[in-house]
Design an enzyme around this catalytic site. Sequence first.
Site, PDB file in Angstrom:
ATOM      1  N   ASP A   1       0.883  -1.159   0.000  1.00 42.55           N
ATOM      2  CA  ASP A   1       0.000   0.000   0.000  1.00 42.55           C
ATOM      3  C   ASP A   1       0.928   1.218   0.000  1.00 42.55           C
ATOM      4  OD1 ASP A   1      -3.161   0.638   1.702  1.00 42.55           O
ATOM      5  OD2 ASP A   1      -2.082   1.769   0.171  1.00 42.55           O
TER       6      ASP A   1
HETATM    7  C1  GLC Z   1      -4.321   4.353  -0.041  1.00 38.65           C
HETATM    8  C2  GLC Z   1      -5.190   3.151   0.145  1.00 38.65           C
HETATM    9  C3  GLC Z   1      -5.180   2.208  -1.012  1.00 38.65           C
HETATM   10  C4  GLC Z   1      -4.970   2.988  -2.281  1.00 38.65           C
HETATM   11  C5  GLC Z   1      -3.581   3.572  -2.233  1.00 38.65           C
HETATM   12  C6  GLC Z   1      -3.273   4.432  -3.459  1.00 38.65           C
HETATM   13  O1  GLC Z   1      -3.799   4.823   1.133  1.00 38.65           O
HETATM   14  O2  GLC Z   1      -5.043   2.409   1.351  1.00 38.65           O
HETATM   15  O3  GLC Z   1      -6.429   1.509  -1.015  1.00 38.65           O
HETATM   16  O4  GLC Z   1      -5.100   2.144  -3.424  1.00 38.65           O
HETATM   17  O5  GLC Z   1      -3.354   4.340  -1.054  1.00 38.65           O
HETATM   18  O6  GLC Z   1      -4.043   5.584  -3.450  1.00 38.65           O
END
Ligand code: GLC
Length: 664
Positions: A232
């Site tokens: 993430d």
């Molecule tokens: C965020 C989320 C994830 C998302 C990523 C990119 O913090 O947890 O679901 O795809 O960052 O934006």
Amino acid sequence: MESRVEQSEDLDTRALSLLQAMTLDEKLSLLAGGSLFKTKGIPRLSLKPMKLSDGPRGIGFHSALRRATAFPTGIALGASWDPDLAREFGEALAREARSVGAQVVLGPAVNICRTPLNGRTFEYFTEDPELNSRLAVAVIEGIQSTGVSACVKHYAANNQETHRMKSSSQVSERALREIYLPVFEAAVREAGVWSVMAAYNAVNGVAACENKTLLSDILRREYGFTGFVVSDWFAVRRTGSGANCLEAGLNLEMPGKGSRYRQSRLKREYEAGAFTEQALDESLRQLLRVWLRTSPDAGNPPGERNTPKHQQLARRMAEQGITLLKNESDLLPLDRQRVRRLAVLGQRAGKRNCLPLYGGSAGVWSPYEITPIEGIRQLLGNDCEIVTDPRGADAAVVIVGLGHRVGGDFEGRDRTDMDLPAEQQALIRTTAAQNPNTIVVLVSGSPLAMPWAQDVPAIVMAWYPGMEGGTAIAGVLFGDVNPGGKLPVTFPAALSDSPAHSDTRRFPGNEDAVHYEEDVFVGYRHFDREQIEPLFPFGHGLSYTHFDYRDLEIAGDDWRGDGTLCLSFHLSNTGVRDGSEVVQLYVACCVPSLPRPVRELKGFKKVFLRAGESCTVTFELAARALAYFCPEDLRWKVDNGEYELAVAASSRDVRLQSRVTYAV
Ligand code: GLC
């Protein structure tokens, strides 16, 4: 479907030849992103950066800088109980991704709804692993049918926002296997998902992004995953080393530059012998195969965005997700011929929900959005006067909900309670006192307390219904659409009734740990075991017609070994309107050898019947449907003995049941 990225020889050959041509520094450069939503590339080898884009309900403006179709959010798809619709959605989402040059779409978001307060409940599908798996598999198959990679997230046990960057989800092996991992197992084994996103949190003390048990032992060796794992965003913790993450099975650190996978840092570790070039090559091979498979040059179908077809799909999804919770004296549907003056009021009546970063990374900026009031106006035209004063109106529609404000249905922060804002509750009460035909429409994404529920004759849960939501809401209110949604999560009468809220160790925990001490008793599993009456139970949803269930038949009353059990029953639409019914199959072990839920969802079907029509519904159950994960032997087991099979209209509305005996 094979859980491998297309086994074509060509992919492997091309990935390997790229690796053989790369220098060590070029290899090391690919482990961390090149910018917020792109990997690096290697121009020398004509390897263009791979773009990844949010999100689970449409292409995020923040990741693509383009407006896109805003489909209903995950919980609305959860309420549809419709895998065919989910597959259609997956394909549309992927085409929208392709239209902005994305090769990976960061969805579906599939974390189990463990607490009603999770700020991201609106993004997720459900509290139940079976419903979760069916929908996730369908969405992933739809996405990947177009040559775009799905990225199932967030692996694993990321069930709240509070402390998400620091805390550890302390989950028993049995709860992991029975509740939190099944959707990922199905994503790999059934849908052949090509990428997985590792979560912010730790699991049982080890950060998800460097959790070898999760990323390698379970995901790859046990489930057979052959794609790539991406962190993430900013989720890789500064505690571990690059070598640790590589060894654990993290292929890509996002976003750009990286912390553990910073090239200079990796080079030092490599030179110190912390990892081998062979390990590096294997990790890159897993990434490159998806990179090449999803490339725009790989002959994949073209993209399309904001098409009428996608907008109509968004409307159909909204219609299928809208859930009729209460409808005293059949107040709904309203009769367009008889309603001459309609009061429409409420803080969410004219509000848009499809705007950049609304809800966080799931936010989508749609080219237009039909708000509830606009949908009602468009439907009624000049046939009916729309007012804001409930007094003297034929009916009053109060449209309320949390919205994507921080502290509401928003990523990064959990809610502090299940309440609607006080002013909304007051408006409901005042309106109900002024008009006996008051209908509450909830535009919201998670369970809500409804102390006012007994004051109003009708309650409609519309969720966040996307850019065509107002059209769908109006269609349901006036009967153009017969609502078929069923609750994918339990609505507790009180927060303290929820299994995650018996003490603060369970929620919100602290920066060190969140203790999942309810174990497998999540959602309705807890309410049934403790015999707690929910406000509205899992699987609940009313219709404008009625369905009759009869003549349950089980083919063969003893069930052995790995054989499947076939059962069928008769379903009739005994009302005067066409409609769909989600029939649910629950299984219970009559004499369990360890504490088990009273009943567990093991099958469901959404059946459309015209008024007066009947059909025979059949289910086939495999022995795994009877199994529990044995904490001692660390494997799935099925107890010999009697099992109860219940065919139901909700987890608390069993219509037919029978018993079978199972012997290994
Ligand atoms: C965020 C989320 C994830 C998302 C990523 C990119 O913090 O947890 O679901 O795809 O960052 O934006």
